[in-house]
Design a protein around this motif. Structure first.
Motif, short mmCIF file in Angstrom:
data_model
loop_
_atom_site.label_atom_id
_atom_site.label_comp_id
_atom_site.label_asym_id
_atom_site.label_seq_id
_atom_site.Cartn_x
_atom_site.Cartn_y
_atom_site.Cartn_z
N MET A 277 0.90 -1.18 0.07
CA MET A 277 -0.02 -0.10 0.11
C MET A 277 0.90 1.19 0.11
O MET A 277 0.56 2.32 -0.83
N ARG A 284 2.72 6.50 -6.79
CA ARG A 284 1.79 7.32 -7.53
C ARG A 284 2.31 8.69 -7.28
O ARG A 284 2.05 9.62 -8.09
N LEU A 285 2.80 9.11 -6.07
CA LEU A 285 3.28 10.15 -5.70
C LEU A 285 4.47 10.71 -6.78
O LEU A 285 4.60 11.75 -7.26
N ILE B 12 -5.53 0.53 9.47
CA ILE B 12 -5.64 -0.20 8.32
C ILE B 12 -6.62 0.41 7.13
O ILE B 12 -6.43 0.54 5.97
N LEU B 15 -5.47 3.54 6.00
CA LEU B 15 -4.29 3.28 4.88
C LEU B 15 -4.80 2.94 3.60
O LEU B 15 -4.56 3.61 2.68
N GLU B 16 -5.94 1.98 3.71
CA GLU B 16 -6.52 1.53 2.48
C GLU B 16 -7.34 2.85 1.42
O GLU B 16 -7.01 3.01 0.44
N THR B 19 -4.54 4.69 0.00
CA THR B 19 -4.08 4.13 -1.18
C THR B 19 -5.15 4.20 -2.36
O THR B 19 -4.71 4.46 -3.47
N PHE B 22 -4.97 7.76 -3.73
CA PHE B 22 -3.79 7.88 -4.69
C PHE B 22 -4.11 7.01 -6.12
O PHE B 22 -3.56 7.57 -7.10
N GLU B 23 -5.06 6.14 -6.24
CA GLU B 23 -5.34 5.34 -7.51
C GLU B 23 -6.33 6.52 -8.22
O GLU B 23 -6.48 6.20 -9.35
N GLY B 24 -6.79 7.57 -7.26
CA GLY B 24 -7.93 8.35 -8.36
C GLY B 24 -7.00 9.04 -9.37
O GLY B 24 -5.75 9.34 -9.27
N GLY B 32 -1.13 15.37 -1.98
CA GLY B 32 -0.56 13.80 -2.09
C GLY B 32 0.63 13.74 -1.05
O GLY B 32 0.75 12.72 -0.47
N PHE B 36 0.63 10.94 1.80
CA PHE B 36 1.82 10.08 2.01
C PHE B 36 2.37 9.92 3.20
O PHE B 36 3.07 8.80 3.79
N ALA B 39 0.44 8.28 5.37
CA ALA B 39 0.36 6.77 5.06
C ALA B 39 1.68 6.09 5.93
O ALA B 39 1.57 5.08 6.37
N LEU B 40 2.82 6.88 5.74
CA LEU B 40 3.97 6.48 6.40
C LEU B 40 3.75 6.12 8.00
O LEU B 40 4.28 5.18 8.49
#
Lengths: 403, 67
Positions: A277, A284-285, B12, B15-16, B19, B22-24, B32, B36, B39-40
């Motif tokens: 993930m 992507r970034l 989780i 986080l999902e 993710t 980001f797929e958008g 972003g 990100f 997310a980390l």
């Protein structure tokens, strides 16, 4: 001799009291074959228990569906536990408390019948199965402390995941007390407040014969699994074993170890999933950053191209303007020169040079002779030098000409 | 986020969601970077949680056992 006179009711009361006192019902079961089995109004169970050796010898049996769970049919070999009674209508019968099928054949048949019955009632419906939380924090465990299942379950649980609280309820998983203890365990979990209630329950034991597994094929236990407020995972026996609890449970595991696998994720899988993930987000970034960079580069190129074009245009323009200036300047010079020529023609000194003179009086040019008085002094400018003179005659008038 | 006190499920899920975001198609660079970073943070909290190796076993009494 006077006999005691009793009413019919009194008589039956004595008979029943004697039967109750002298038949050791608590210690015996009657084995025979079921015949004439009927369930009336869904409440009353009525059948005859036939002697195996002598088909003509039989005893009437009576029970309630409330007390007697399970499924039976004619020809099934069973053991009946109950109390002998003579009813007011003079029938001798056993008030049945429990019926246990006897032998692998009868057990199997009873199992099949009960399975069909529960299935028809909708206890196995896929639609009612509840999903388990992905990451449970509290797990209720119902099994025997002495069973290998207990150790297997906890070992696999530990191997896969940590930080889980296991609320363990030790029960016997076989023998005559197994059913009541398992039922108590379900009651205990159901009675918990929502805060202390586990996220899911695991009911498990190792494999065994149909007789060993009887508690997991018991109708009351199956209904307890069905009625549990908490989702239930059932893992009974080895891979190939099946129990009614398996079918009723929200999730069916094949073994105690498999039950552990079904309830918690694997650290390694989660590690990988999390890494995937974050990596996906990172990629992507970078993609987006690269896209921005490309846009900036393209914009820079576009701007510098425009600047170049502008510089070029300026160059052309300035060259053209230089040319224009040059031709303008030369035309200007021509014009200046021609003016110079004209002006030079008009220069009075050039006129004097040709022999003309200029007459002035008091610095003013005199162009009309009649304006001069006789005897007035005039200045005459010649090409070279000047003369002062006196007017002696204008237009023939004045001092006589001396001839 | 308190150390080791995260709700793993929630972490989780977040986080999902990131993710998925980001797929958008429309992804803003500043946004972003922020996401990100989050997310980390979530990933490391989850990993910390996964480092817990102990499971606690607590025996409970059957309610009607003594009746």
């Amino acid at each position: 001799m006077d006999a005691n006179v009793l009413s019919v009711s009194q008589y039956l009361q004595i008979v029943n009291a004697v039967l109750r006192e002298h038949v050791p019902s608590g210690e015996i079961v009657v084995e025979g074959e079921i015949s004439g089995f009927t369930v009336k109004d869904g409440k009353w169970i009525i059948f005859d228990l036939k002697d195996e050796q002598d088909a003509k010898t039989k005893v009437a049996c009576f029970g309630t569906t409330y007390k007697i769970l399970g499924a039976f049919e004619n020809g099934m070999k069973v053991r009946v536990f109950g109390y002998p009674t003579v009813k007011p209508w003079s029938t001798f019968q056993i008030d049945v408390q429990r019926i246990d099928p006897v032998g692998e054949g009868a057990l199997k048949r009873a199992y099949e019948l009960l399975k069909k019955k529960l299935e028809a009632e909708g206890l196995f419906d896929a639609g009612r199965k509840r999903a388990l939380p992905r990451f449970p924090e509290r797990i209720g465990l119902i099994t025997s402390r002495d069973a290998a299942a207990y150790g297997d379950f906890l070992r696999i649980l530990n191997n896969r995941w940590g930080g889980v609280e296991v609320a363990f309820c030790s029960v016997r998983v076989q023998g005559k007390d197994a059913v009541s203890e398992i039922l108590e365990a379900f009651d205990a979990f159901d009675a918990m407040s929502p805060e202390e209630r586990p996220d899911l329950l695991v009911l498990t034991r190792g494999g065994g014969s149909l007789e060993d597994l009887h508690a997991f094929n018991d109708e009351a236990v199956a209904r307890a699994v069905y009625g549990s407020k908490i989702p239930v995972v059932c893992g009974v026996g080895h891979e190939r074993d099946e129990s009614l609890c398996d079918f009723v449970a929200d999730v069916r595991a094949s073994t105690p170890s498999n039950a552990a696998e079904r309830v918690v994720p694997n650290r390694r899988d989660m590690d990988y999933e999390i890494a995937m993930m974050t990596r996906r987000a990172e990629e992507r970034l970078f993609e987006i950053a690269a896209h921005h960079k490309r846009m900036v580069e393209r914009a820079t190129r576009t701007v510098s191209f425009a600047l170049d074009r502008e510089r070029q245009r300026m160059l052309v323009l300035s060259r053209r303007s230089q040319d224009a200036f040059a031709s303008w300047a030369s035309r200007l010079r021509d014009r200046v020169l021609s003016y110079d020529r004209v002006l030079r023609q008009l220069d009075p000194t050039r006129v004097l040079a040709r022999g003309y003179s200029i007459v002035t009086v008091g610095g003013r040019v005199v162009a009309d002779a009649s304006l001069l008085e006789i005897g007035a002094e005039i200045a005459v400018q010649l090409s070279r030098g000047s003369v002062d003179a006196e007017v002696i005659r204008t237009n023939g008038k004045g001092k006589q000409k001396m001839i | 986020m308190a150390k080791g006190k995260i709700n793993f499920q929630k972490a989780i899920e977040e986080l999902e969601a990131i993710t998925e975001w980001f797929e958008g198609t429309e992804v803003d660079l500043d946004e972003g970077l922020k996401k990100f970073e989050r997310a980390l943070e979530l990933a490391s909290a989850c990993k910390e949680k996964m480092d817990e190796f102990e499971n606690k076993v607590k025996e409970i009494k059957k309610k009607f056992a003594d009746i």
